[in-house]
Write a protein that holds these residues in place. Structure first.
Motif, mmCIF file in Angstrom:
data_model
loop_
_atom_site.group_PDB
_atom_site.id
_atom_site.type_symbol
_atom_site.label_atom_id
_atom_site.label_comp_id
_atom_site.label_asym_id
_atom_site.label_seq_id
_atom_site.Cartn_x
_atom_site.Cartn_y
_atom_site.Cartn_z
ATOM 1 N N GLY A 100 0.795 -1.220 0.000
ATOM 2 C CA GLY A 100 0.000 0.000 0.000
ATOM 3 C C GLY A 100 0.828 1.270 0.000
ATOM 4 N N THR A 101 2.121 1.143 -0.182
ATOM 5 C CA THR A 101 2.982 2.330 -0.191
ATOM 6 C C THR A 101 4.060 2.210 -1.264
ATOM 7 O OG1 THR A 101 4.418 3.729 1.171
ATOM 8 C CG2 THR A 101 4.531 1.357 1.565
ATOM 9 N N LYS A 102 4.431 3.356 -1.844
ATOM 10 C CA LYS A 102 5.535 3.391 -2.804
ATOM 11 C C LYS A 102 6.869 3.561 -2.099
ATOM 12 C CE LYS A 102 2.491 5.627 -6.195
ATOM 13 N NZ LYS A 102 2.181 6.902 -6.904
ATOM 14 N N GLU A 107 7.180 8.349 3.344
ATOM 15 C CA GLU A 107 5.790 8.579 3.736
ATOM 16 C C GLU A 107 5.653 8.806 5.238
ATOM 17 O OE1 GLU A 107 1.500 6.246 3.208
ATOM 18 O OE2 GLU A 107 3.347 5.096 3.488
ATOM 19 N N THR A 152 0.299 10.786 -2.316
ATOM 20 C CA THR A 152 1.109 10.495 -3.500
ATOM 21 C C THR A 152 1.979 9.261 -3.302
ATOM 22 O OG1 THR A 152 2.922 11.939 -2.766
ATOM 23 C CG2 THR A 152 1.182 12.946 -4.113
ATOM 24 N N TYR A 153 2.156 8.857 -2.038
ATOM 25 C CA TYR A 153 2.946 7.653 -1.769
ATOM 26 C C TYR A 153 2.075 6.402 -1.631
ATOM 27 C CZ TYR A 153 6.849 10.792 -0.749
ATOM 28 O OH TYR A 153 7.842 11.739 -0.847
ATOM 29 N N ALA A 154 0.774 6.605 -1.468
ATOM 30 C CA ALA A 154 -0.119 5.470 -1.226
ATOM 31 C C ALA A 154 -0.452 4.736 -2.515
ATOM 32 C CB ALA A 154 -1.406 5.950 -0.562
ATOM 33 N N ILE A 155 -0.540 3.412 -2.423
ATOM 34 C CA ILE A 155 -1.016 2.578 -3.523
ATOM 35 C C ILE A 155 -2.410 2.092 -3.129
ATOM 36 C CG2 ILE A 155 -0.628 0.498 -4.895
ATOM 37 C CD1 ILE A 155 2.340 0.738 -4.257
ATOM 38 N N LYS A 156 -3.395 2.548 -3.849
ATOM 39 C CA LYS A 156 -4.779 2.258 -3.492
ATOM 40 C C LYS A 156 -5.098 0.774 -3.671
ATOM 41 C CE LYS A 156 -6.219 6.587 -2.848
ATOM 42 N NZ LYS A 156 -6.748 7.075 -1.552
ATOM 43 N N GLU A 158 -4.141 -2.137 -2.643
ATOM 44 C CA GLU A 158 -3.159 -3.154 -3.042
ATOM 45 C C GLU A 158 -3.518 -4.528 -2.489
ATOM 46 O OE1 GLU A 158 1.582 -3.672 -3.878
ATOM 47 O OE2 GLU A 158 0.977 -2.237 -2.328
ATOM 48 N N GLU A 161 -5.997 -5.895 -4.946
ATOM 49 C CA GLU A 161 -5.373 -6.287 -6.205
ATOM 50 C C GLU A 161 -4.565 -7.570 -6.066
ATOM 51 O OE1 GLU A 161 -5.966 -4.981 -9.095
ATOM 52 O OE2 GLU A 161 -7.276 -3.467 -8.211
#
Length: 510
Positions: A100-102, A107, A152-156, A158, A161
């Motif tokens: 969930g994070t880049k 972050e 901007t660092y979050a991955i929605k 995940e 997915e």
């Protein structure tokens, strides 16, 4: 709610972080007499950190249902935490330090600044009319800017997915007053993916986008509760039924409760109570129990146990008379009648299950036949337990009057049927029909992997043992007509009665 990148990718995130445990011997359920078919199939195992694992091997399809039930619900919240269990249900889909994070290292400082700003904003608003309006505006803008930058660092989604790309379906969660559950069904050869994700979440959850998600829950509260007359009546009905016990508080929390929740409070609540010591895991489907135990030990066994919430010791005082709740609203009328009753597992609770089935389960039930079919006083009727089961609860009868009939007419018809239960013995034929209906419903619920996993985790959490399911039929079958009359006369009294109803504003004006 949310879901699922490849199995190898997920597993590499945890390389070297968990020590493998030697395969453990499955433990068959301790024998009782008479043993049910279910007891022959359930394999149970307890990890040293307290996690309880329940397994049923079924090879009808190459799939498994995996459910995790935490013995933590809204009834366990303190007064300044109301709504936190429900909000945590949302937050635990946001990811971990690796999912969930880049870039979690970049972050995290932003998340810390967000929390400082969020707490400062809550503190300023708490001053009410003495608060600095300019500072509130400044902090509100600053919080929104920080949340946007951290986003901007979050991955929605995940988690979603990862699971969906590997065949996972039905990924969801729900929170009640009694507990919190996370569930999914997936191919049996992807069970290790589940273990990797869920053990990571149990240890390393990151409550990112907290204040953004809190706003989502506040909107849910406005839309589904505050703006809906029936939901408002239901909340008022429960709050008036429980003057002392926390069962009277809504799981979502009151609006002012939600507004004052912070990420710090949520993190503490999560760290304390959502560990292995409160977790019950059920895995049902195409599995080898011994290999499954080894897998669960490998991923969950090294997690330190947390603590259990203190038991709720508050006891609801006995009512001294009928309580009536009226809500005036532009809405179709509805009626709720409730009676205090014992918790699950009490001897009289089995009798109430039979009474509920007689009164309101199905088109052949007494209230449905009388109110809906014969007299056409109501368009629908339902009978159920609420708002939880761990502690003494309510038997609730809910009916919607059919125009031009009134809530008063429906109420009198319901009370007449309750008097009939007090005075006329239920026939053996009707008792047999009730037992057949209960058996059918239980068989239907346990026919699927998910249904059985739900029952195993739920009854283990509520009663202390999933074996409640095995004994249930025998306890219900032992209920007699005399038991029903005794319970009806004891509990269906005016002083033990709650009545709630909606009066349309148009009727009031007339």
């Amino acid at each position: 709610m949310r879901l699922l990148i490849a199995l190898s990718t997920a597993l590499c995130l945890f390389t070297g972080t968990l020590q493998a445990a030697p395969p453990a011997e499955p433990t068959k359920a301790a024998s009782t007499a008479p043993r049910s078919p279910l007891e022959e199939k359930v394999v149970e195992h307890r990890l040293k950190n307290g996690m309880k694992l329940l397994m049923v091997e079924r090879h009808t399809s190459p799939t498994v249902a995996a459910w995790i039930r935490f013995r933590v619900g809204s009834v366990d919240e303190k007064s300044d935490e109301r709504g936190i269990a429900h909000l945590l249900e949302h937050m635990l889909f946001k990811g971990t330090t690796t999912l969930g994070t880049k870039d979690y290292a970049a972050e995290k400082p932003l998340l810390d600044r967000i929390e400082q700003t969020g707490q400062a904003l809550i503190a300023e608003k708490a001053k009410q009319n003495k608060g600095d309006a300019k500072r509130i505006d400044q902090l509100t803008r600053q919080l929104a800017e920080l949340e946007a930058e951290a986003g901007t660092y979050a991955i929605k989604d995940e988690f979603f997915e990862l699971y969906s790309k590997n065949g996972g379906v039905g990924y969801n969660a729900f929170t009640s007053r009694d507990g919190t559950t996370y569930l999914i069904s997936l191919p049996s050869n992807k069970l290790e993916l589940w273990a990797a994700i869920e053990s990571d979440r149990m240890q390393n959850a990151v409550l990112r986008e907290f204040y953004t998600e809190r706003a989502v829950v506040m909107e849910e509260r406005r839309r589904s509760y505050d703006a809906d007359p029936v939901s408002r009546l239901w909340e008022t009905f429960l709050a008036s039924s429980y003057l002392a016990h926390p069962y009277g508080q809504p799981t979502i929390g009151w609006m002012s409760d939600i507004e004052n929740l912070t990420r710090g409070k949520a993190e503490r609540f999560f760290r304390d109570y959502y560990g292995p010591q409160s977790a019950i895991v059920a895995i049902v489907g195409d599995i080898d129990p011994r290999a499954t135990i080894a897998l669960v030990e490998r991923y969950f066994g090294a997690i330190s146990p947390g603590s259990n919430p203190a038991p709720v010791t508050t006891q609801e005082p006995k009512q001294g008379g009928e309580r009536r709740i009226e809500l005036m609203a532009d809405s179709q009328p509805t009626l709720m009648v409730g009676f205090h009753k014992p918790a699950i597992g009490a001897a009289d609770d089995y009798v109430f299950d039979v009474i509920a089935t007689i009164l309101g389960h199905g088109r052949t039930s007494r209230l449905y036949r009388k109110l809906v079919i014969e007299d056409q006083l109501a368009s629908d009727v339902a009978v159920f337990d609420a708002p939880g089961s761990r502690y003494p609860n309510l038997l609730v009868i809910n009916a919607d009057p059919r125009a031009p009939h009134t809530v008063n007419e429906v109420e009198q018809a319901i009370l007449a049927e309750l008097e009939r239960l007090k005075n006329e013995p239920v026939s053996e034929r009707e008792l047999k029909r009730v037992l057949n209906g209960i058996e059918f419903e239980e068989a239907r619920r346990m026919g699927t992997n998910g249904g059985l996993a739900r029952n195993l985790t739920e009854f283990e959490a509520l009663t202390g043992s999933w074996r409640y399911m095995s004994a249930y039929r025998h306890r219900v079958a032992a209920v007699t007509a005399a038991d029903i009359r005794r319970v009806a006369n004891h509990y269906f009294s005016r002083e033990n009665r709650m009545v709630g109803f909606i009066t349309t504003q148009g009727d009031v004006k007339k």
